[in-house]
Design an enzyme around this catalytic site. Structure first.
Site, mmCIF file in Angstrom:
data_model
loop_
_atom_site.group_PDB
_atom_site.id
_atom_site.type_symbol
_atom_site.label_atom_id
_atom_site.label_comp_id
_atom_site.label_asym_id
_atom_site.label_seq_id
_atom_site.Cartn_x
_atom_site.Cartn_y
_atom_site.Cartn_z
ATOM 1 N N GLN A 125 12.425 -0.804 0.155
ATOM 2 C CA GLN A 125 11.861 0.512 0.478
ATOM 3 C C GLN A 125 11.240 0.442 1.864
ATOM 4 O O GLN A 125 10.688 -0.588 2.253
ATOM 5 C CB GLN A 125 10.870 0.967 -0.584
ATOM 6 C CG GLN A 125 9.662 0.075 -0.796
ATOM 7 C CD GLN A 125 8.546 0.312 0.200
ATOM 8 O OE1 GLN A 125 8.569 1.281 0.955
ATOM 9 N NE2 GLN A 125 7.586 -0.575 0.211
ATOM 10 N N SER A 128 6.131 2.942 4.526
ATOM 11 C CA SER A 128 4.918 2.850 5.350
ATOM 12 C C SER A 128 5.229 2.536 6.810
ATOM 13 O O SER A 128 6.247 1.928 7.128
ATOM 14 C CB SER A 128 4.003 1.761 4.812
ATOM 15 O OG SER A 128 3.573 2.065 3.524
ATOM 16 N N SER A 160 8.768 -3.698 1.123
ATOM 17 C CA SER A 160 8.961 -4.657 0.033
ATOM 18 C C SER A 160 10.420 -5.049 -0.083
ATOM 19 O O SER A 160 11.307 -4.203 0.004
ATOM 20 C CB SER A 160 8.505 -4.057 -1.298
ATOM 21 O OG SER A 160 7.133 -3.793 -1.236
ATOM 22 N N GLU A 244 7.580 6.056 -8.807
ATOM 23 C CA GLU A 244 6.995 4.761 -8.491
ATOM 24 C C GLU A 244 5.681 4.558 -9.236
ATOM 25 O O GLU A 244 5.406 3.489 -9.759
ATOM 26 C CB GLU A 244 6.773 4.665 -6.978
ATOM 27 C CG GLU A 244 6.290 3.292 -6.528
ATOM 28 C CD GLU A 244 6.123 3.193 -5.027
ATOM 29 O OE1 GLU A 244 6.017 4.237 -4.370
ATOM 30 O OE2 GLU A 244 6.108 2.068 -4.524
ATOM 31 N N ASN A 362 -5.297 3.362 -4.945
ATOM 32 C CA ASN A 362 -5.965 3.928 -6.106
ATOM 33 C C ASN A 362 -7.002 4.984 -5.730
ATOM 34 O O ASN A 362 -7.296 5.868 -6.529
ATOM 35 C CB ASN A 362 -6.577 2.801 -6.942
ATOM 36 C CG ASN A 362 -5.520 2.101 -7.780
ATOM 37 O OD1 ASN A 362 -4.312 2.315 -7.565
ATOM 38 N ND2 ASN A 362 -5.946 1.288 -8.728
ATOM 39 N N GLU A 363 -7.519 4.901 -4.503
ATOM 40 C CA GLU A 363 -8.441 5.957 -4.058
ATOM 41 C C GLU A 363 -7.701 7.297 -3.988
ATOM 42 O O GLU A 363 -8.205 8.329 -4.421
ATOM 43 C CB GLU A 363 -9.034 5.614 -2.686
ATOM 44 C CG GLU A 363 -10.116 4.534 -2.721
ATOM 45 C CD GLU A 363 -9.572 3.159 -3.054
ATOM 46 O OE1 GLU A 363 -8.375 2.898 -2.809
ATOM 47 O OE2 GLU A 363 -10.347 2.340 -3.587
#
Lengths: 382, 351
Positions: A125, A128, A160, A244, A362-363
């Site tokens: 992928q 980013s 990744s 995802e 997670n934020e």
């Protein structure tokens, strides 16, 4: 309300169990974040594909079994319970494939999916960028129109699998003049060995190149490798990131098997080490995740959608995974420090540590939960 | 598989919700806390009319057959509306009496179940140490105080005393308590505790009773877990509403990330506790019930801490109705199996 399996589901499960019992390698494969391990895992994928177990939920014409979500869940439970290897093709199978099913052409599916399922082509992928992580819409890498396709330029990072993979997928800015950052983006697939691509592997915390940086200098992508309409990349990508975070990346089967291994470890060597409550929490958490998933799958089977609940899902498994591995390390005591710790707990721990960081931090997931599920007002810039 | 409520189940909980919403439960709770059981008993009768107490009883006693899933759904609504009284004890008593009846000792069920199911008779129950510390809940508001002591079978002994080695187990006894000691205030004023007086009429004894006590504990855990989920949901709902309207620094406090994240974590706790409760209702396996109880209890307590923190000082007052749920969370978490006891049970049952 019931948790009953149909006779067909039981038969499917039994068939999977028998196949896995006959084929799962006796000794664990080397880490898939090494050249040697990558090759071994690719071979395992080829074997899975030959048995038509590599992508059970896909239609039969692409090498799948047309399994519905309940059979997929059953397969995953059997897969991980059998101690089968991690999936080197997971990025492709859980991220790109659902996108192709929803937005690709039949030609793209026929060309891409079987090679993905067999491990002949392993996908990385490429979302980013150095200045676009959770704020993905701010990405800058461009795709510029050329004869018969597009030219990609820019830089991707934290890609990744890219250290050893063959191809990659991501979104690129095709209309820099678009009024909003989410507009003018286009979803493309490209070859990591094409002229103009430089791959620089990045070592993760344990030094293994689990991801890479990609430098792109006018890399040609033919029109046939654009997914959906140019300019619609954001909308298409968002349907993929839902996958995802949702259940396809981390099936309950994986954690049920991990909790099982943890209880065994505790019984073998840890009962006096005071980790009893955390071991119990691992067992409870795996069951909670399984039942939460069954409820979601039941809604899904009844015509519902996954939506923002995938953020709850991601928060749960990412934190659960770390807690589980921390508990294992605690039980191992001094041995837990070893990079080659017994039963792969050390590498599992390093892998788990990334969970709260990737697939949308997670934020960001907590913001999504608060705003979309609890209806709280949007706040100041984050 | 359809791990979702059916249309009938949804209708049932909706009608229960409507009944409770129309019943002004906060004032019934406040009266109950002050020792006036009238409004609570009236509410109790309406719940009986809706069939809530018939969900653990067989049809032979005018029950609705054993329906643990519907019972869990109903108790979640009771938690959401902070209904006072020995609700968990009622479910446990029903399970205990039915287990005795099924096993060939129908006399206690014949005597006590009819009044219990119609709501004319409120029954409370104390079981051996480890579940309630020897206290009985709301004996002053009940017509019948049952006391179960001892536990025979190894499985039941383990269910009651997880992790403890029992040298010898006394013969179990089920008695009608002749009375009770002074009322002791709970941290939740709506829960009134006392020690039952010793002695009283012997209703049952023997190995079957030991099994029945284990059964009672399991149903109590299911009922308490479901109630805890309801308490957690209501605490969260009230807190979300509050942070949307309460402003500081010129904006609703619900727009602050620290506030959002705490509420998101609370939702996470609730959303992963609820399926455990329904899953346990479907299997009735001791490990599943213990897992549900531990997780739901922790979720309720997490929700209570969040609610208190985000309401600020107003949340720390008894005059705000929020307190009715806030104070319920901790006792619900700890009675009928503390999280630690339940975790031990989870591992003991794990094969």
């Amino acid at each position: 309300m019931d948790l009953d399996h149909t006779a067909e589901e039981d038969a499917f499960r039994a068939e999977a169990r028998a196949w896995l019992a006959a084929h799962v390698p006796a000794a664990p494969l080397p880490s898939l974040e090494t050249a040697e391990g990558f090759a071994a895992h690719r071979e395992w994928e080829a074997g899975l594909y030959a048995g038509r177990w590599s992508a059970v939920s896909w239609p039969e014409r692409f090498g799948g079994r047309g399994a519905d979500i309940f059979r997929w869940l059953a397969f995953e439970e059997e897969y991980w319970a059998a101690g089968a290897p991690g999936r080197v093709s997971q990025n492709g199978i859980s991220l790109l494939a659902p996108t192709l099913f929803d937005h690709g052409t039949e030609e793209q599916r026929a060309r891409v999916l079987p090679d993905m399922a067999s491990g002949a082509v392993v996908w990385a992928q490429a979302w980013s960028e150095p200045e676009a992580g959770s704020d993905l819409a701010s990405l800058r890498s461009r795709a510029v129109r050329t004869d018969g396709g597009w030219l990609l330029s820019g830089q991707k990072t934290w890609s990744s699998r890219a250290a050893f993979a063959d191809r990659a997928f991501g979104i690129f800015r095709t209309d820099p003049a678009a009024p909003r950052p989410h507009q003018g983006l286009t979803y493309v697939m490209f070859d990591l060995r094409a002229p103009g691509v430089t791959v620089r592997p990045i070592g993760r915390l344990d030094g293994r190149p689990a991801f890479a940086e990609l430098f792109l200098d006018e890399v040609f992508v033919p029109d046939e490798d654009v997914i959906g309409e140019p300019g619609q990349g954001w909308r298409i990508a968002m349907s993929t990131t839902g996958n995802e975070r949702g259940l396809t990346l981390r099936s309950p089967g994986r954690f049920l098997a991990a909790a099982d291994r943890l209880v065994r470890l505790w019984r073998e060597r840890g009962e006096d080490r005071g980790a009893r409550d955390r071991v119990a929490d691992a067992v409870i958490g795996a069951r909670a995740y399984q039942l939460f998933t069954y409820a979601g799958a039941s809604r899904f089977a009844a015509g519902g959608e996954m939506g923002a609940e995938s953020s709850l899902n991601k928060l749960f498994w990412s934190e659960y995974d770390i807690a589980l591995h921390e508990t294992a390390l605690e039980l191992l005591g001094a041995e837990g420090e070893l990079a080659q710790s017994p039963d792969g707990w050390g590498e599992g721990y390093v892998f788990a540590l990334a969970g709260p960081v990737y697939a949308g931090t997670n934020e960001i997931q907590r913001d999504i939960v608060a705003e979309r599920l609890l209806g709280l007002p949007k706040g100041r810039p984050r | 598989m359809r791990f979702l409520p059916t249309a009938e189940q949804r209708d049932f909980t909706r009608s229960l919700d409507a009944l409770l919403t129309a019943s002004d439960t906060p004032s019934a709770v406040r009266s109950w806390s002050a020792g006036d059981h009238g409004p609570g008993r009236a509410l109790w009768a309406r719940l009986a009319g809706a069939g809530v107490f018939a969900l653990a009883a067989p049809e032979a006693y005018d029950g609705m057959g054993r329906r643990p899933v519907e019972l869990a759904m109903a108790y979640r609504e009771l938690g959401r509306h902070a209904v006072p009284g020995p609700l968990v004890e009622t479910a446990a008593t029903t399970a205990l009496l039915c287990h005795l009846a099924d096993g060939g000792d129908p006399a206690p069920a014949k005597r006590l179940l009819p009044g219990l199911l119609t709501g004319e008779r409120v029954v409370t129950l104390a079981v051996p140490d480890g579940e309630g510390g020897g206290y009985v809940l709301d004996p002053d508001g009940a017509n019948v105080v049952l006391v179960a002591t001892g536990a025979g079978g190894a499985e039941e002994a383990r269910a009651l005393h997880p992790g403890r080695r029992l040298a010898s187990t006394p013969a179990p006894e089920l008695r009608l308590a002749p009375g009770h000691g002074p009322l002791l205030a709970s941290l939740d004023p709506a829960r009134r505790l006392a020690r039952p007086d010793p002695g009283g009429e012997l209703l049952s004894t023997g190995p079957l009773l030991a099994e029945a006590i284990g059964c009672a504990v399991r149903w109590a855990r299911l009922a308490a877990a479901a109630q805890a989920v309801g308490v957690a949901e209501e605490l969260l709902r009230r807190t979300v509403a509050y942070v949307k309207q309460r402003t500081q620094f010129g904006v609703p406090i619900g727009s602050f990330q620290a506030v959002k994240h705490r509420l998101a974590d609370t939702l996470l706790a609730v959303e992963f506790a609820r399926p455990l409760v329904y899953g346990a209702a479907l299997t009735l396996a001791p490990g599943d019930l213990a897992a549900a109880k531990a997780t739901a209890g922790e979720a309720a307590y997490t929700a209570a801490r969040t609610a208190l923190q985000l309401h600020g000082a107003i949340g720390y007052t008894e005059e705000l109705d929020l307190s009715l749920w806030l104070r319920k969370a901790r006792p619900l978490r700890d009675t009928w199996g503390t999280p630690a006891a339940c975790r031990a049970e989870v591992l003991a049952a794990y094969s």
